[in-house]
Every structure is written in structure tokens, then in C-alpha cells.
Design a protein around this motif. Sequence first.
Motif, PDB file in Angstrom:
ATOM      1  N   LEU A 126       4.624   1.753  10.025  1.00  0.00           N
ATOM      2  CA  LEU A 126       4.320   3.083   9.499  1.00  0.00           C
ATOM      3  C   LEU A 126       5.594   3.812   9.083  1.00  0.00           C
ATOM      4  CD1 LEU A 126       1.476   4.129  11.960  1.00  0.00           C
ATOM      5  CD2 LEU A 126       1.251   3.481   9.541  1.00  0.00           C
ATOM      6  N   ASN A 127       6.672   3.600   9.827  1.00  0.00           N
ATOM      7  CA  ASN A 127       7.957   4.194   9.438  1.00  0.00           C
ATOM      8  C   ASN A 127       8.431   3.622   8.104  1.00  0.00           C
ATOM      9  OD1 ASN A 127       7.826   5.502  11.884  1.00  0.00           O
ATOM     10  ND2 ASN A 127       9.751   4.705  12.659  1.00  0.00           N
TER      11      ASN A 127
ATOM     12  N   THR B 227       6.028  -5.065   2.283  1.00  0.00           N
ATOM     13  CA  THR B 227       5.246  -5.315   1.066  1.00  0.00           C
ATOM     14  C   THR B 227       4.173  -4.264   0.879  1.00  0.00           C
ATOM     15  OG1 THR B 227       3.699  -6.804   2.185  1.00  0.00           O
ATOM     16  CG2 THR B 227       5.650  -7.806   1.176  1.00  0.00           C
ATOM     17  N   ALA B 228       3.843  -3.529   1.940  1.00  0.00           N
ATOM     18  CA  ALA B 228       2.863  -2.451   1.817  1.00  0.00           C
ATOM     19  C   ALA B 228       3.378  -1.331   0.916  1.00  0.00           C
ATOM     20  CB  ALA B 228       2.516  -1.896   3.193  1.00  0.00           C
ATOM     21  N   LEU B 229       4.667  -1.348   0.606  1.00  0.00           N
ATOM     22  CA  LEU B 229       5.240  -0.321  -0.262  1.00  0.00           C
ATOM     23  C   LEU B 229       4.711  -0.423  -1.686  1.00  0.00           C
ATOM     24  CD1 LEU B 229       8.910  -0.369   1.020  1.00  0.00           C
ATOM     25  CD2 LEU B 229       7.147   1.335   1.472  1.00  0.00           C
TER      26      LEU B 229
ATOM     27  N   THR C 155       0.006   5.248  -3.500  1.00  0.00           N
ATOM     28  CA  THR C 155       0.065   6.546  -2.827  1.00  0.00           C
ATOM     29  C   THR C 155       0.432   6.333  -1.364  1.00  0.00           C
ATOM     30  OG1 THR C 155      -2.247   6.487  -2.110  1.00  0.00           O
ATOM     31  CG2 THR C 155      -1.809   7.420  -4.319  1.00  0.00           C
ATOM     32  N   PRO C 156       0.903   7.388  -0.697  1.00  0.00           N
ATOM     33  CA  PRO C 156       1.191   7.244   0.740  1.00  0.00           C
ATOM     34  C   PRO C 156      -0.032   6.773   1.534  1.00  0.00           C
ATOM     35  CG  PRO C 156       2.211   9.233  -0.085  1.00  0.00           C
ATOM     36  CD  PRO C 156       1.341   8.690  -1.206  1.00  0.00           C
TER      37      PRO C 156
ATOM     38  N   THR D  70      -2.758   2.259   4.412  1.00  0.00           N
ATOM     39  CA  THR D  70      -3.888   1.325   4.487  1.00  0.00           C
ATOM     40  C   THR D  70      -3.381  -0.107   4.397  1.00  0.00           C
ATOM     41  OG1 THR D  70      -5.399   2.945   3.534  1.00  0.00           O
ATOM     42  CG2 THR D  70      -6.044   0.619   3.360  1.00  0.00           C
ATOM     43  N   LEU D  71      -2.469  -0.359   3.467  1.00  0.00           N
ATOM     44  CA  LEU D  71      -1.926  -1.709   3.303  1.00  0.00           C
ATOM     45  C   LEU D  71      -1.145  -2.159   4.532  1.00  0.00           C
ATOM     46  CD1 LEU D  71      -0.763  -1.610  -0.430  1.00  0.00           C
ATOM     47  CD2 LEU D  71      -2.608  -3.007   0.536  1.00  0.00           C
ATOM     48  N   VAL D  72      -0.349  -1.259   5.117  1.00  0.00           N
ATOM     49  CA  VAL D  72       0.423  -1.673   6.284  1.00  0.00           C
ATOM     50  C   VAL D  72      -0.507  -1.947   7.461  1.00  0.00           C
ATOM     51  CG1 VAL D  72       1.053   0.504   7.451  1.00  0.00           C
ATOM     52  CG2 VAL D  72       2.668  -1.379   7.395  1.00  0.00           C
ATOM     53  N   ARG D  73      -1.567  -1.177   7.600  1.00  0.00           N
ATOM     54  CA  ARG D  73      -2.510  -1.435   8.695  1.00  0.00           C
ATOM     55  C   ARG D  73      -3.235  -2.764   8.488  1.00  0.00           C
ATOM     56  NH1 ARG D  73      -2.895   4.467   9.181  1.00  0.00           N
ATOM     57  NH2 ARG D  73      -2.019   4.929  11.232  1.00  0.00           N
TER      58      ARG D  73
END
Length: 178
Positions: free
Chosen positions: A86-87, A150-152, A156-157, A162-165
Motif C-alpha cells: 500500500l505504501n 506493478t500495481a502502479l 487512479t489511486p 485494488t491491483l495491489v490487493r
Amino acid sequence: MTQLRSDAALRRDQILDAADAVFSERGITAPLDLVVTRAGVGRATLYRNFPDRAALVEALFERAMAQLEAAAPGLDLFALIEQLGLNIVGAPALADYWRALEPGHPAAKAARERVARLFRAPLASSLARRRCRADLRPADLVLVCGMLGTALRGETPARRRTLVRRALALLQGGVAAS
């Protein structure tokens, strides 16, 4: 290191807050004049605190790591991985900067080592309780953090979170004990 006067420490924090906001909005290569304007300080104050962009970015990283290290003792391995993910998506410009450095760059190497140290105690605890793979090492967790970057690619934030989770859910199966 000598203790900064409270007004100097306040200005330094203002600069870091402004840089964090500007870099998140405009990317790591945003003009530093935008940081000066957002912080409400003069250019001389910026450069007195941070002689160049690298020093500013490294101070942002230092601040983020100090916050994470303060929270880490209360987190288990999987919660720490999630918080770090998340960071990463919360500070995309900072993550971009670190990925752009050559792997052998001293700052990049120090950052990887610091993240690995952060994972040592939670990893040892998870290994002892057999909650993770027996062959998992701190360096593997640094690799996992890179994978979470890669979730970057989310637009949008909210999409990046959502991608990182989702990445965390997929990775957990590879990290957890079978």
C-alpha cells in the motif's frame, strides 16, 4: 546529528509534504519550483535542506521507512507485506525513482538491505509458526515488494490499491505455507 531548531524542522517537513504531493501528482521529474511554491518556502530554503532532487527523494524514502519501521513490530509477515504494498502504490513517484536506479547504486542497495532487515523478525516468527514457506528469505520479500510495484499501472489511486490487493492475494498463496 544536531537537533534541528523547531522552525527549521517544520520547514523541512513542509518541503517533504509538498514534494510528496507534487511528485504524486506530476511525477518524480516535476520542477522543484512546484515543490517550493507548494511548501511556501524560498528556493534557498529548499536547497539548504536538500542540495538536489536525489537528496529530497532519499529523505522522502527515509521518512516513509521510519513510519513503516515504527509500525512493523505490531505487524505479522503478511500484514507487513500488505502495508509495504500500500505504501508503494501510495507513493508512485518514489517507487519509480527507486526502480530507475541501477541495482548496484549505493542508495538502491542500501534501500534493499533496509527493507530486508525490516522483514527479518516477522519472517522468523512466521517460519517458527510454519505460516510461510520454509525456504522464504528476506531477499525474497524484497522481490515480492518489487512485484507489488506493478500495481502502479492502475490509472487512479483507487485502481492501484485494488491491483495491489489482488497481487497480494495471489502472492500470499506463493508465500504461505502449503
